[in-house]
Design an enzyme around this catalytic site. Sequence first.
Site, PDB file in Angstrom:
ATOM      1  N   HIS A 172       5.846  -1.620   3.611  1.00 34.69           N
ATOM      2  CA  HIS A 172       5.251  -2.888   4.007  1.00 34.69           C
ATOM      3  C   HIS A 172       6.325  -3.823   4.553  1.00 34.69           C
ATOM      4  CE1 HIS A 172       1.697  -1.956   1.163  1.00 34.69           C
ATOM      5  NE2 HIS A 172       1.415  -1.620   2.398  1.00 34.69           N
ATOM      6  N   GLY A 200       3.877   2.927  12.429  1.00 32.42           N
ATOM      7  CA  GLY A 200       4.281   1.825  13.293  1.00 32.42           C
ATOM      8  C   GLY A 200       5.741   1.423  13.330  1.00 32.42           C
ATOM      9  N   GLY A 229      -0.083   0.649  10.003  1.00 31.97           N
ATOM     10  CA  GLY A 229      -1.055   0.802   8.926  1.00 31.97           C
ATOM     11  C   GLY A 229      -2.384   0.131   9.218  1.00 31.97           C
ATOM     12  N   ASP A 234      -2.115   4.925   8.391  1.00 29.12           N
ATOM     13  CA  ASP A 234      -2.257   5.547   7.069  1.00 29.12           C
ATOM     14  C   ASP A 234      -3.280   6.681   7.121  1.00 29.12           C
ATOM     15  OD1 ASP A 234      -0.451   3.792   5.836  1.00 29.12           O
ATOM     16  OD2 ASP A 234      -1.996   2.285   5.529  1.00 29.12           O
ATOM     17  N   ASP A 254       4.380  -3.548  -1.259  1.00 28.85           N
ATOM     18  CA  ASP A 254       4.615  -4.930  -1.679  1.00 28.85           C
ATOM     19  C   ASP A 254       3.387  -5.388  -2.462  1.00 28.85           C
ATOM     20  OD1 ASP A 254       5.115  -7.575  -2.038  1.00 28.85           O
ATOM     21  OD2 ASP A 254       5.413  -8.056   0.089  1.00 28.85           O
ATOM     22  N   HIS A 261      -5.463  -4.359   5.093  1.00 25.99           N
ATOM     23  CA  HIS A 261      -5.849  -2.958   5.254  1.00 25.99           C
ATOM     24  C   HIS A 261      -5.725  -2.196   3.931  1.00 25.99           C
ATOM     25  CE1 HIS A 261      -1.515  -2.769   5.556  1.00 25.99           C
ATOM     26  NE2 HIS A 261      -1.505  -1.460   5.621  1.00 25.99           N
ATOM     27  N   ASP A 264      -7.171   1.238   3.757  1.00 23.71           N
ATOM     28  CA  ASP A 264      -6.384   2.312   4.367  1.00 23.71           C
ATOM     29  C   ASP A 264      -5.316   2.820   3.402  1.00 23.71           C
ATOM     30  OD1 ASP A 264      -7.335   2.113   7.356  1.00 23.71           O
ATOM     31  OD2 ASP A 264      -6.904   0.061   6.721  1.00 23.71           O
ATOM     32  N   ARG A 270      -5.698   8.329  -1.967  1.00 23.92           N
ATOM     33  CA  ARG A 270      -6.808   9.194  -2.352  1.00 23.92           C
ATOM     34  C   ARG A 270      -6.647  10.584  -1.746  1.00 23.92           C
ATOM     35  NH1 ARG A 270     -13.257   7.646  -1.979  1.00 23.92           N
ATOM     36  NH2 ARG A 270     -14.049   9.613  -2.807  1.00 23.92           N
TER      37      ARG A 270
END
Length: 302
Positions: A172, A200, A229, A234, A254, A261, A264, A270
């Site tokens: 992050h 990114g 993200g 993600d 963070d 998001h 995401d 998951r």
Amino acid sequence: MDTALVSTRPRLRIGLIANRAHQDAPDSALVQLFQRAKKSIQALDIEWVVVGRTLDAIQTHGLTTLCQQHVRFPYGREGGLMKLVAHVVNSDPHNSIDAVIYLIDPVDHSSIFPEALALKRQCVIHRKPFLSTLAAACEWLELEALAQGDRDHVGDGVGLNLSQESIALIAHDALKQNMLQIAEKHFALLDQFAYRYATGTTGSLLNQLAQKIKGEQAGRNWVKPFLSGPMGGDAQIAELVLDKQIRRILFLEDPHVARQHEADIQLLERAARTVTDFALVISDGEGSDRWLRLLNERLKLV
């Protein structure tokens, strides 16, 4: 090993809980944890802090000998998971928890209860490992036993041929510099992976670092950057995890800012939990640094 050092070393306290789908069957993730990590568990001086039904399952499966030193917490519906959160944040060494193994079934709705989300968040804030997949728990236990000087517990080396492995590196905004520091410190190890992926801006920054270290041409595509993200990066990485093309995910989160998001982020985690016996996620900088250092030590034993 110096026995005097062993006798004075604080006992490792590990919180343990598994969703129902990971408890009941003879080949459940909980059973596999104790089977696959048996030597590591025996090498470590562990006091388990176990939520009620998970301890019942351990006893039912005849695994009590590997869990002799334990504290029983109430069932989840009686606040057992909430008590785990309180012990993660507790600074008293006799009541704190050093790490949490929470074997999460990705379709179990209890894993998104407030106490479950708080448990993960507080582990990240207090720099304590939160291990939510079978693969993560087994590798972490093996590396921690190695850190204590034990060399007789090592497993079969699955996933240690880095020339055939991939890793995802995600951070992050507030932690991108932390990621760069970690990547520079462990560059030689990360460079052994067949592929490195990132989202990114993190990917662009890592490629700039690689160009500085390896040269402009050699470092240009050191990391394959996906979308950011919030734009779906993600999800792109999650697909590779589901296809078992990425085993390890270093995700510096963070926990102090609202994340638009968030769905995401949860999707990526998951995905790892869907392939629980394959993928692992490390979520904080200090833990990532230790993990990479110990992984490097483990590779010397291959």
